[in-house]
Design a protein around this motif. Structure first.
Motif, PDB file in Angstrom:
ATOM      1  N   LEU A   1       0.810  -1.217   0.000  1.00 38.61           N
ATOM      2  CA  LEU A   1       0.000   0.000   0.000  1.00 38.61           C
ATOM      3  C   LEU A   1       0.845   1.269   0.000  1.00 38.61           C
ATOM      4  O   LEU A   1       0.303   2.360  -0.102  1.00 38.61           O
ATOM      5  N   LEU A   2       2.133   1.127   0.143  1.00 39.63           N
ATOM      6  CA  LEU A   2       3.011   2.285   0.228  1.00 39.63           C
ATOM      7  C   LEU A   2       3.074   2.989  -1.122  1.00 39.63           C
ATOM      8  O   LEU A   2       3.272   2.372  -2.158  1.00 39.63           O
ATOM      9  N   ARG A   3       2.894   4.318  -1.110  1.00 42.03           N
ATOM     10  CA  ARG A   3       2.898   5.093  -2.343  1.00 42.03           C
ATOM     11  C   ARG A   3       4.106   6.034  -2.364  1.00 42.03           C
ATOM     12  O   ARG A   3       4.443   6.628  -1.356  1.00 42.03           O
ATOM     13  N   PHE A   4       4.714   6.133  -3.530  1.00 45.45           N
ATOM     14  CA  PHE A   4       5.882   6.991  -3.701  1.00 45.45           C
ATOM     15  C   PHE A   4       5.592   8.077  -4.726  1.00 45.45           C
ATOM     16  O   PHE A   4       4.977   7.814  -5.767  1.00 45.45           O
ATOM     17  N   SER A   5       6.052   9.279  -4.421  1.00 49.53           N
ATOM     18  CA  SER A   5       6.045  10.374  -5.394  1.00 49.53           C
ATOM     19  C   SER A   5       7.491  10.616  -5.813  1.00 49.53           C
ATOM     20  O   SER A   5       8.376  10.720  -4.966  1.00 49.53           O
TER      21      SER A   5
ATOM     22  N   THR B   1       9.004  -1.680 -11.662  1.00 53.26           N
ATOM     23  CA  THR B   1       8.071  -2.793 -11.475  1.00 53.26           C
ATOM     24  C   THR B   1       7.067  -2.518 -10.371  1.00 53.26           C
ATOM     25  O   THR B   1       6.013  -3.156 -10.323  1.00 53.26           O
ATOM     26  N   TYR B   2       7.375  -1.578  -9.495  1.00 52.81           N
ATOM     27  CA  TYR B   2       6.471  -1.257  -8.387  1.00 52.81           C
ATOM     28  C   TYR B   2       5.323  -0.396  -8.912  1.00 52.81           C
ATOM     29  O   TYR B   2       5.551   0.613  -9.587  1.00 52.81           O
TER      30      TYR B   2
ATOM     31  N   ALA C   1      13.755  -2.472 -10.537  1.00 54.83           N
ATOM     32  CA  ALA C   1      13.132  -3.003  -9.320  1.00 54.83           C
ATOM     33  C   ALA C   1      13.532  -2.244  -8.056  1.00 54.83           C
ATOM     34  O   ALA C   1      13.157  -2.647  -6.954  1.00 54.83           O
ATOM     35  N   CYS C   2      14.257  -1.136  -8.184  1.00 55.18           N
ATOM     36  CA  CYS C   2      14.790  -0.498  -6.968  1.00 55.18           C
ATOM     37  C   CYS C   2      13.697   0.074  -6.066  1.00 55.18           C
ATOM     38  O   CYS C   2      13.804  -0.010  -4.837  1.00 55.18           O
TER      39      CYS C   2
ATOM     40  N   ALA D   1      10.349  -0.396  -1.088  1.00 56.68           N
ATOM     41  CA  ALA D   1       9.044  -0.647  -0.468  1.00 56.68           C
ATOM     42  C   ALA D   1       9.078  -1.885   0.419  1.00 56.68           C
ATOM     43  O   ALA D   1       8.485  -1.895   1.512  1.00 56.68           O
ATOM     44  N   SER D   2       9.770  -2.922  -0.007  1.00 60.98           N
ATOM     45  CA  SER D   2       9.807  -4.154   0.782  1.00 60.98           C
ATOM     46  C   SER D   2      10.551  -3.966   2.097  1.00 60.98           C
ATOM     47  O   SER D   2      10.248  -4.612   3.090  1.00 60.98           O
TER      48      SER D   2
END
Length: 269
Positions: free
Chosen positions: A5-9, A32-33, A100-101, A106-107
């Motif tokens: 559920l984590l969102r990145f800007s 990929t995220y 994939a970074c 996020a993981s």
């Protein structure tokens, strides 16, 4: 918070960036995220930069091209549009390390209540030599006495929405080193929670036309050091603080330095 559920800007600001910007954009759009919003603020470029960005307009969260005060004014415009949990500023001549970074970031953040995430970066020189750089949590005084932002470089920082709000953006009085000012202010926030994420996230490019190469940062950097009381420390404490911080940093990156200097020798042969 669950990683899913984590969102990145991610914010990129551009001005006459046609040489590099498409590679920058593709490095973000190839991630990929899935929970990434990409924001591009252009300073009314006169080259083909707006046309290049427009090719990807339907995949951007926000894009505008208009005059700005300086690049930090543009970043502030991007922050006003950002809705992600964490925000990364990606320079228009830099790229994300691999597809994939952000997934890896996020993981690591799953169930983490950090205010700031500090990742690792790779610095390239004229697209030839590459130096890997690991980072760890440092205090305000450690960064101040180091004299530079090397220990917490801007391209490695994911800052939470809450923390960005507390800092109220970047100080546009500075044209070239407002990120150093921003990071020092960040470290002064009471109870700031910083977490190191051992993931290479950004390839930071140094080239003949980059601001880092130009030397324009230095005068503002010295002004910022004075602003935050660098000279209030005794000469001995400044020297000791500098030595301790840089020895700690070199020790953490010792194998990376060996790899880098070995590469330099090979390129010179």
């Amino acid at each position: 918070m669950q990683a899913s559920l984590l969102r990145f800007s991610i914010i990129t600001v551009t001005f006459n960036s046609e040489c590099y910007v498409e590679e920058t954009i593709l490095s973000v759009l190839s991630q990929t995220y899935p929970y990434i919003e990409y924001i591009i603020i252009d300073g009314d470029s006169t080259d083909s930069t707006p046309d290049i960005i427009s090719r990807y307009r339907d995949r951007l969260h926000y894009f505008i091209s208009e005059p700005d005060e300086n690049m930090y004014d543009a970043i502030n415009k991007g922050l006003a549009q950002a809705t992600g949990d964490f925000i990364l500023v990606l320079n228009s001549d830099d790229v994300l390390h691999d597809a994939a970074c952000i997934q890896k970031i996020a993981s690591h953040v799953c169930c983490n209540q950090s205010d700031v995430l500090v990742a690792d970066i790779v610095t390239t020189y004229n697209s030839k030599l590459a130096k890997k750089r690991r980072h760890s949590k440092v205090s305000f005084s450690e960064l101040l006495l180091s004299g530079h932002s090397t220990f917490l470089p801007h391209p490695a920082l994911f800052v939470s929405q809450k923390t960005n709000s507390l800092l109220n953006g970047y100080n546009t009085h500075y044209r070239y080193a407002a990120d150093f000012d921003y990071i020092l202010r960040m470290l002064q926030l009471p109870g700031i929670r910083i977490c190191n994420i051992p993931v290479y996230v950004t390839i930071f490019r140094i080239h003949p036309t980059s601001i880092t190469s130009s030397g324009k940062i230095n005068n503002e950097r010295l002004s910022i050091l004075e602003k935050y009381g660098y000279k209030d420390h005794s000469l001995l404490s400044r020297k000791m603080g500098w030595f301790y911080g840089w020895m700690k940093y070199v020790a953490m990156n010792f194998d990376n330095y060996i790899q880098y200097f070995t590469s330099r020798v090979r390129h010179s042969e």
